[in-house]
Scaffold this active site. Structure first.
Site, PDB file in Angstrom:
ATOM      1  N   ASP A   8      39.622  41.915  35.888  1.00  0.00           N
ATOM      2  CA  ASP A   8      38.579  41.945  37.002  1.00  0.00           C
ATOM      3  C   ASP A   8      38.844  43.013  37.960  1.00  0.00           C
ATOM      4  O   ASP A   8      40.048  43.164  39.383  1.00  0.00           O
ATOM      5  CB  ASP A   8      39.510  40.625  38.713  1.00  0.00           C
ATOM      6  N   LYS A  71      35.765  48.579  46.821  1.00  0.00           N
ATOM      7  CA  LYS A  71      34.368  48.413  46.219  1.00  0.00           C
ATOM      8  C   LYS A  71      33.505  47.895  46.566  1.00  0.00           C
ATOM      9  O   LYS A  71      31.996  47.387  46.209  1.00  0.00           O
ATOM     10  CB  LYS A  71      34.981  46.877  45.292  1.00  0.00           C
ATOM     11  N   GLU A 166      31.766  38.280  37.940  1.00  0.00           N
ATOM     12  CA  GLU A 166      32.976  37.321  37.892  1.00  0.00           C
ATOM     13  C   GLU A 166      32.542  35.450  38.068  1.00  0.00           C
ATOM     14  O   GLU A 166      33.445  35.115  37.160  1.00  0.00           O
ATOM     15  CB  GLU A 166      33.119  37.649  39.193  1.00  0.00           C
ATOM     16  N   ASP A 189      32.745  31.638  44.610  1.00  0.00           N
ATOM     17  CA  ASP A 189      33.502  32.210  44.485  1.00  0.00           C
ATOM     18  C   ASP A 189      33.548  33.029  45.752  1.00  0.00           C
ATOM     19  O   ASP A 189      32.530  33.655  45.751  1.00  0.00           O
ATOM     20  CB  ASP A 189      32.383  33.138  42.697  1.00  0.00           C
TER      21      ASP A 189
END
Length: 597
Positions: A8, A71, A166, A189
């Site tokens: 992850d 990210k 994800e 999420d």
């Protein structure tokens, strides 16, 4: 061969996991810590970067040479970045690269340093070489972002076996494959930098994503920023970068503590040589400051439900993933929005995605044979056709991997090349969608409508698009892997579906007009060409019909009914001319064959 690990690669923290004797587990570093901050510090030119907890500790002291939340920048062009996103403490140049000690680092190179740290920790813990990985990305990452993530893995020394979404990875971690057949699950999420809402259905051991929606620029970082702004307003001193870094760290820690406490003391001694700051922050105040940010996720939840043609009561469970879902307000609001469905918080929200990636890695290794994970493409993909319309080849929410294609031809005589303009979006006109890339394919000159070009789209298991164009007659072909990002702000991703609904009638009217216009223009051109051979008794009638069609065509988006009626009248008026030309052609053919003289 090396075993495959699941990673992850997060905005705030990153994790690596594996399956051991059928049980998924997160691999800790030498100090027993399972979360690795996605932070990289560059001490001096030529010195090795410092990664993880050590980098996070010096982030306050060296804010301009410590990179975090990278990210958010991976796979994106500077034009897509908002001023809020660019408000980081390290320098970003006009090309979207990070300037450190005279060198420009691409975001994927920074991410590779985090992945190298995970790789080293894993190899130390397992005492073996690890070279294969499954890496997760937000469901709404576009093609360029997925490619950049894959490149980061390769730079770190991994063979990236799969890029997976994800939310779907998290569903595996929660053991949802053990639910009853046809169970429907929502995966909420909310991480440090991104938000996704995916709806999955379990069907004969297959996890299928029915829909997905989200925001690549919404997460816990936004709550931190809101709290930082509030604290700065209380401090009433314009902060320099080191001071701002201290405030940001204190804000993040206070936010985390308020997930389990109702109030906390923020203490910042000696912000300046003669000033210290203290503030008692309550959970209620934090919720007041950030409620609107969390509420922004609701519209994505509703759109995902609508896409799946479901209502909240149709869901069996809602699972919470991402560290920000520890916040009580998030859990309360999700419970309200999905009233009736069980909100499942049984897994550690920080670790669920990595554990799911490890399970997917085990599936690829052949260890788990009774689970299959199917993702979907979140937006339609197609090409621009004559008249500026988008022709959809792969509709949104199509299960991937997928391969689809169509046959196209030319609209102009003696055309030697065809431009393949690849689009992504939900609007009818090409100009209203994203341009993902363009390339041309050559073929031999021929009258319009004769060449045949097959265009095939293939989305692989990583969600990366490959486009093939082939001249059917000669077999000449060109294949392109689409890597370019879109030339617009990422907010357009979230607005795309909403705008397609908002402009549905207008877009459909535009499509009907353009299609009718193209057909009418072709008829007008053919009629003008044949008019020289027209007998005088038909000519005036045809010219009147031509003028009526051309008058209708002058409008930008005009009256489709009027244009179709004028076109039909022109067809009727040219019937005698068409019959005469057909008779002449038939007579010429018979003469050539000697049947008549």
């Amino acid at each position: 061969m090396s075993r495959i690990v699941g990673i992850d690669l997060g905005t705030t923290n990153s994790l690596v996991a594996m399956v051991d004797a059928g049980i998924p587990l997160v691999i800790a570093d030498a100090e027993g810590r399972r979360l690795t901050p996605s932070v990289v510090h560059f001490p001096d030119a030529g010195a090795a970067p410092i990664v993880g907890h050590a980098a996070n500790r010096v982030r306050v002291l060296h804010p301009t040479t410590t990179v975090y939340s990278v990210k958010r920048f991976i796979g994106r062009r500077p034009i897509e970045l908002s001023s809020e996103e660019l408000a980081v403490t390290y320098p970003i140049n006009g090309e979207g690269k990070i300037e450190l000690h005279g060198r420009a680092w691409a975001p994927e190179e920074i991410s590779a340093e985090v992945l190298k740290k995970l790789k080293r920790d894993t190899e130390t813990a397992l005492e073996e070489t690890i070279s294969r990985a499954v890496i997760t990305v937000p469901a709404y990452f576009n093609d360029a972002q997925r490619n950049a993530t894959k490149k980061a893995g390769e730079l770190a020394g991994f063979t990236v076996e799969r890029i997976i979404n994800e939310p779907t990875a998290a569903a595996l971690a929660y053991g949802l494959d053990k639910l009853k057949e046809k169970s429907k699950i929502a995966v909420y999420d909310l991480g440090g930098g991104t938000f996704d809402l995916s709806i999955l259905e379990l069907n004969e051991g297959v996890f299928q994503v029915l829909s997905t929606n989200g925001n690549t620029r919404l997460g816990g970082d936004d709550l931190d920023q809101r709290l930082v702004q509030f604290l700065v307003s209380q401090i009433k001193i314009k902060p320099d970068l080191p001071m701002l870094a201290r405030i940001r760290e204190a804000a993040e820690q206070a936010k985390i503590r308020l997930s389990t406490e109702t109030e906390t003391e923020i203490a910042l001694p000696f912000l300046t040589s003669d000033f210290s700051f203290g503030y008692k922050l309550t959970r209620a105040k934090l919720e007041e400051l950030t409620r609107d940010i969390i509420t922004r996720t609701r519209s994505h939840c509703l759109r995902s439900l609508a896409d799946a043609k479901l209502e909240p009561k149709d869901l069996d469970q809602v699972i919470l993933v991402g560290g920000q879902t520890r916040m009580p307000l998030v859990r309360d609001l999700v419970g309200q929005w999905f009233g009736g469905a069980k909100v499942n918080t049984s897994q550690n929200p920080d670790e669920a995605v990595a554990l799911g990636a490890a399970i997917q890695a085990e599936i690829l290794s052949g260890g788990f044979k009774n689970v299959l994970l199917l993702d979907v493409t979140p937006l339609s993909l197609g090409i621009e056709t004559f008249g500026g319309l988008m022709n959809v080849i792969i509709p949104r929410n199509t299960t991937i991997p997928v391969k689809a294609g169509e046959m196209f031809t030319t609209a102009v005589d003696n055309q030697r090349t065809m431009l393949i303009h690849v689009l992504q979006g939900e609007r009818e006109r090409a100009k209203d969608n994203w341009s993902l890339g363009k390339f041309t394919i050559d073929f031999e000159s021929a009258p319009k409508g004769i060449p045949r070009v097959g265009v095939q789209f293939e989305i692989d298991a990583n969600g990366i698009l490959h486009v093939l164009a082939r001249d059917i007659r000669t077999g000449q072909q060109k294949m392109v892997e689409i890597k370019s990002a879109v030339d617009m702000d990422d907010a357009a991703v979230q607005r795309m579906v909403e705008e397609s609904v908002e402009h549905a009638f207008e877009d459909m009217a535009a499509r009907q007009w353009i299609e009718a216009k193209v057909r009418a223009e072709q008829t007008v051109a053919a009629t003008r060409k044949a008019l020289n051979d027209c007998p005088p008794e038909y000519r005036s009638q045809i010219e009147v019909a031509l003028e009526n069609v051309e008058r209708s065509l002058r409008a930008d988006v005009g009256d489709v009914k009027a244009l179709k009626a004028a076109h039909a009248a022109l067809d009727e008026a040219t019937k005698p001319l068409a019959e005469m030309l057909m008779d002449r052609a038939m007579e010429a053919m018979l003469r050539k064959q000697g049947i008549i003289s």
